[in-house]
Write a protein that holds these residues in place. Structure first.
Motif, mmCIF file in Angstrom:
data_model
loop_
_atom_site.group_PDB
_atom_site.id
_atom_site.type_symbol
_atom_site.label_atom_id
_atom_site.label_comp_id
_atom_site.label_asym_id
_atom_site.label_seq_id
_atom_site.Cartn_x
_atom_site.Cartn_y
_atom_site.Cartn_z
ATOM 1 N N THR A 1 -66.460 -42.339 -32.833
ATOM 2 C CA THR A 1 -66.108 -42.891 -31.522
ATOM 3 C C THR A 1 -65.925 -41.801 -30.477
ATOM 4 O OG1 THR A 1 -63.761 -42.907 -32.154
ATOM 5 C CG2 THR A 1 -65.030 -44.928 -32.535
ATOM 6 N N VAL A 2 -65.852 -40.547 -30.912
ATOM 7 C CA VAL A 2 -65.800 -39.389 -30.021
ATOM 8 C C VAL A 2 -67.179 -38.738 -30.037
ATOM 9 C CG1 VAL A 2 -64.814 -37.092 -29.681
ATOM 10 C CG2 VAL A 2 -63.335 -38.997 -30.342
ATOM 11 N N SER A 3 -67.710 -38.376 -28.867
ATOM 12 C CA SER A 3 -69.081 -37.877 -28.805
ATOM 13 C C SER A 3 -69.206 -36.416 -28.368
ATOM 14 C CB SER A 3 -69.902 -38.742 -27.841
ATOM 15 O OG SER A 3 -69.320 -38.732 -26.545
ATOM 16 N N ASP A 4 -68.092 -35.786 -28.016
ATOM 17 C CA ASP A 4 -68.147 -34.419 -27.488
ATOM 18 C C ASP A 4 -68.155 -33.408 -28.631
ATOM 19 O OD1 ASP A 4 -68.169 -32.278 -25.795
ATOM 20 O OD2 ASP A 4 -66.034 -32.401 -25.259
ATOM 21 N N PHE A 5 -69.267 -33.349 -29.358
ATOM 22 C CA PHE A 5 -69.366 -32.414 -30.470
ATOM 23 C C PHE A 5 -70.822 -32.051 -30.752
ATOM 24 C CE2 PHE A 5 -69.757 -36.589 -32.449
ATOM 25 C CZ PHE A 5 -70.746 -36.416 -33.416
ATOM 26 N N GLU A 6 -71.007 -30.911 -31.394
ATOM 27 C CA GLU A 6 -72.302 -30.493 -31.908
ATOM 28 C C GLU A 6 -72.192 -30.351 -33.418
ATOM 29 O OE1 GLU A 6 -73.506 -26.602 -30.671
ATOM 30 O OE2 GLU A 6 -71.594 -25.662 -31.223
ATOM 31 N N VAL A 7 -73.327 -30.395 -34.081
ATOM 32 C CA VAL A 7 -73.360 -30.263 -35.543
ATOM 33 C C VAL A 7 -74.246 -29.069 -35.891
ATOM 34 C CG1 VAL A 7 -73.908 -31.366 -37.735
ATOM 35 C CG2 VAL A 7 -73.121 -32.758 -35.802
ATOM 36 N N ILE A 8 -73.709 -28.175 -36.720
ATOM 37 C CA ILE A 8 -74.459 -26.996 -37.150
ATOM 38 C C ILE A 8 -74.586 -27.050 -38.669
ATOM 39 C CG2 ILE A 8 -74.508 -24.479 -37.249
ATOM 40 C CD1 ILE A 8 -72.869 -24.472 -34.665
ATOM 41 N N VAL A 9 -75.806 -27.250 -39.143
ATOM 42 C CA VAL A 9 -76.077 -27.285 -40.578
ATOM 43 C C VAL A 9 -76.676 -25.943 -40.986
ATOM 44 C CG1 VAL A 9 -77.402 -28.375 -42.430
ATOM 45 C CG2 VAL A 9 -76.440 -29.776 -40.581
ATOM 46 N N VAL A 10 -76.046 -25.286 -41.954
ATOM 47 C CA VAL A 10 -76.512 -23.979 -42.413
ATOM 48 C C VAL A 10 -77.002 -24.101 -43.844
ATOM 49 C CG1 VAL A 10 -75.927 -21.551 -42.745
ATOM 50 C CG2 VAL A 10 -74.831 -22.853 -40.902
ATOM 51 N N GLU A 11 -78.318 -24.003 -44.006
ATOM 52 C CA GLU A 11 -78.944 -24.075 -45.333
ATOM 53 C C GLU A 11 -78.785 -22.714 -45.998
ATOM 54 O OE1 GLU A 11 -80.415 -26.650 -47.726
ATOM 55 O OE2 GLU A 11 -81.725 -27.029 -46.022
ATOM 56 N N ASP A 12 -78.040 -22.684 -47.108
ATOM 57 C CA ASP A 12 -77.696 -21.416 -47.755
ATOM 58 C C ASP A 12 -78.719 -21.053 -48.834
ATOM 59 O OD1 ASP A 12 -76.221 -19.139 -48.331
ATOM 60 O OD2 ASP A 12 -74.923 -20.174 -49.756
ATOM 61 N N GLY A 13 -79.978 -20.855 -48.418
ATOM 62 C CA GLY A 13 -81.021 -20.447 -49.356
ATOM 63 C C GLY A 13 -81.365 -21.498 -50.384
ATOM 64 N N SER A 14 -81.338 -22.767 -49.994
ATOM 65 C CA SER A 14 -81.599 -23.858 -50.934
ATOM 66 C C SER A 14 -83.065 -23.890 -51.381
ATOM 67 C CB SER A 14 -81.261 -25.210 -50.291
ATOM 68 O OG SER A 14 -79.915 -25.270 -49.897
ATOM 69 N N SER A 15 -83.273 -24.298 -52.625
ATOM 70 C CA SER A 15 -84.636 -24.553 -53.110
ATOM 71 C C SER A 15 -85.048 -25.994 -52.808
ATOM 72 C CB SER A 15 -84.723 -24.283 -54.616
ATOM 73 O OG SER A 15 -83.808 -25.111 -55.329
ATOM 74 N N ILE A 16 -84.060 -26.838 -52.504
ATOM 75 C CA ILE A 16 -84.318 -28.218 -52.080
ATOM 76 C C ILE A 16 -83.712 -28.371 -50.684
ATOM 77 C CG2 ILE A 16 -84.124 -30.667 -52.692
ATOM 78 C CD1 ILE A 16 -83.371 -29.802 -55.513
ATOM 79 N N PRO A 17 -84.442 -28.008 -49.651
ATOM 80 C CA PRO A 17 -83.882 -27.970 -48.294
ATOM 81 C C PRO A 17 -83.634 -29.353 -47.705
ATOM 82 C CG PRO A 17 -86.219 -27.496 -48.228
ATOM 83 C CD PRO A 17 -85.846 -27.567 -49.674
ATOM 84 N N CYS A 18 -82.796 -29.389 -46.665
ATOM 85 C CA CYS A 18 -82.488 -30.650 -45.994
ATOM 86 C C CYS A 18 -83.032 -30.677 -44.562
ATOM 87 C CB CYS A 18 -80.976 -30.897 -45.997
ATOM 88 S SG CYS A 18 -80.018 -29.681 -45.063
ATOM 89 N N LYS A 19 -84.026 -29.828 -44.287
ATOM 90 C CA LYS A 19 -84.569 -29.731 -42.933
ATOM 91 C C LYS A 19 -85.100 -31.069 -42.438
ATOM 92 C CE LYS A 19 -87.778 -27.129 -40.024
ATOM 93 N NZ LYS A 19 -88.788 -26.033 -39.973
ATOM 94 N N GLU A 20 -85.857 -31.776 -43.268
ATOM 95 C CA GLU A 20 -86.421 -33.068 -42.857
ATOM 96 C C GLU A 20 -85.317 -34.081 -42.583
ATOM 97 O OE1 GLU A 20 -89.387 -34.622 -45.432
ATOM 98 O OE2 GLU A 20 -90.669 -32.833 -45.318
ATOM 99 N N VAL A 21 -84.271 -34.051 -43.379
ATOM 100 C CA VAL A 21 -83.139 -34.946 -43.160
ATOM 101 C C VAL A 21 -82.517 -34.667 -41.788
ATOM 102 C CG1 VAL A 21 -80.798 -35.526 -43.910
ATOM 103 C CG2 VAL A 21 -82.613 -35.237 -45.614
ATOM 104 N N CYS A 22 -82.331 -33.395 -41.476
ATOM 105 C CA CYS A 22 -81.739 -33.024 -40.186
ATOM 106 C C CYS A 22 -82.642 -33.437 -39.024
ATOM 107 C CB CYS A 22 -81.470 -31.524 -40.154
ATOM 108 S SG CYS A 22 -80.168 -30.986 -41.274
#
Length: 347
Positions: free
Chosen positions: A27-48
């Motif tokens: 319900t609060v919108s004043d935010f950013e999201v920072i996802v840091v992929e820590d060298g994953s072999s199964i990345p979440c880039k497409e999800v992001c």
């Protein structure tokens, strides 16, 4: 910008998707999201990328260095007044950020943290693990959101801090486990304060099976001794209770086993040995019954009650054995943090 939400992730795209979905419902919108992929072999880039239109989301992929350094990486690229650090295996209720904002508007805080709960969709094992990590009978209840008399130390699954203070303190250390408590201790040492926000809770999945849960709490026991070596005076009596429990239960079982053997080798005193065989199990079974009753009532499930007994013993034995092993290797034998647990602590 009020909040920067930092999420380190390692090979958990499905979990990240659930977390990001819950962020779209805030319900609060004043935010950013920072996802840091820590060298994953199964990345979440497409999800992001799927959430790029609904969230102010920034995705980074870096070489593996552990969760603490990944959080630092994200903090250096953040813009919010407050950093909110979350584990990738949490899901947020829609009022999570509103609860934090309400607490901050009422009274400013340098750093803060919230408790965790089990979601109705969690497996029975996950609910049992959640119980063992939040129950008064296993952890004193502080992880479940209860106030306590001494200092509150935020943990990184649900932690917030002013960005300027985070950067001033240099963020998380290179400790592989226990780095969040280390950071909280350093916050206090620098003269800042930490507060518990009881209403800013999250659903925390933790580990999905008992084997992984044992490894997690074993490492936590090791971390407590490493924290003691790094911050003398940080070790309290309560931190040693799982080790006392481990030694006590092991001693009771051994006494019972010896008495059982003597029942056969000394039949003339059968009744005496039989009694000595049975008595040690009374406190063990009493503790198990207490867990069954409390966990069954809280979860409205007798099955979860019985699973919670297993979770409670695994938690206490895992943490206790890690604590004892670390105490022996670091405090008695004098090994340094890395060499003492080269294969288990930094795996």
């Amino acid at each position: 910008m009020r909040f920067s939400i930092i999420i380190p992730v390692f090979n958990r795209p499905d979990e990240v998707e659930e977390l990001l979905q819950s962020l779209t419902a805030q319900t609060v919108s004043d935010f950013e999201v920072i996802v840091v992929e820590d060298g994953s072999s199964i990345p979440c880039k497409e999800v992001c990328e799927h959430f790029s239109d609904s969230l102010d989301l920034h995705y980074y992929n870096k070489k593996n260095s552990g969760p603490g350094q990944s959080r630092n990486f994200g903090a250096e690229r953040s813009k919010g007044e407050y950093l909110i650090i979350l584990d990738s295996d949490v899901v947020l209720p829609e009022g999570y950020l509103a609860a934090i904002e309400s607490e901050l508007d009422a009274t400013n805080a340098d750093a803060f943290g919230g408790p965790d709960r089990a979601h109705s969709s969690f497996t029975d094992v996950q609910k049992a693990i959640s119980y063992s990590m939040t129950s008064f009978f296993t952890t004193g209840g502080i992880r479940g959101g209860k106030k306590k008399l001494d200092k509150f130390y935020p943990r990184s699954f649900n932690m917030g801090i002013r960005r300027d203070i985070f950067l001033r303190l240099g963020g998380f250390s290179k400790m592989r486990f226990g780095e969040d408590i280390d950071f909280s201790i350093r916050i206090f040492k620098a003269g800042y304060t930490c507060r518990l926000f009881p209403t800013a809770w999250v659903w925390h999945k933790r580990r999905t099976d008992f084997r992984k849960f044992f490894r997690q709490v074993f490492n936590s026991g090791i971390a407590r001794i490493n924290l003691h070596k790094k911050h003398p005076g940080s070790l309290k009596l309560v931190h040693a209770m799982p080790a006392v429990f481990t030694i006590g239960v092991t001693a009771l079982v051994l006494v019972s086993a010896v008495a059982r053997a003597l029942m056969h080798y000394d039949p003339a005193h059968f009744n005496r040995w039989y009694l000595l065989c049975a008595i040690p199990w009374i406190p063990i079974l009493a503790f198990a019954l207490l867990i069954i009753i409390d966990a069954s009532i809280r979860n409205r499930s007798l099955k979860i009650g019985f699973l919670s007994v297993a979770a409670a013993f695994i938690q206490l034995f895992g943490y206790g054995s890690g604590f004892i092993a670390a105490w022996w290797r670091r405090c008695v034998r004098g090994k340094d943090e890395f060499n003492a647990f080269e294969k288990t602590f930094y795996d």
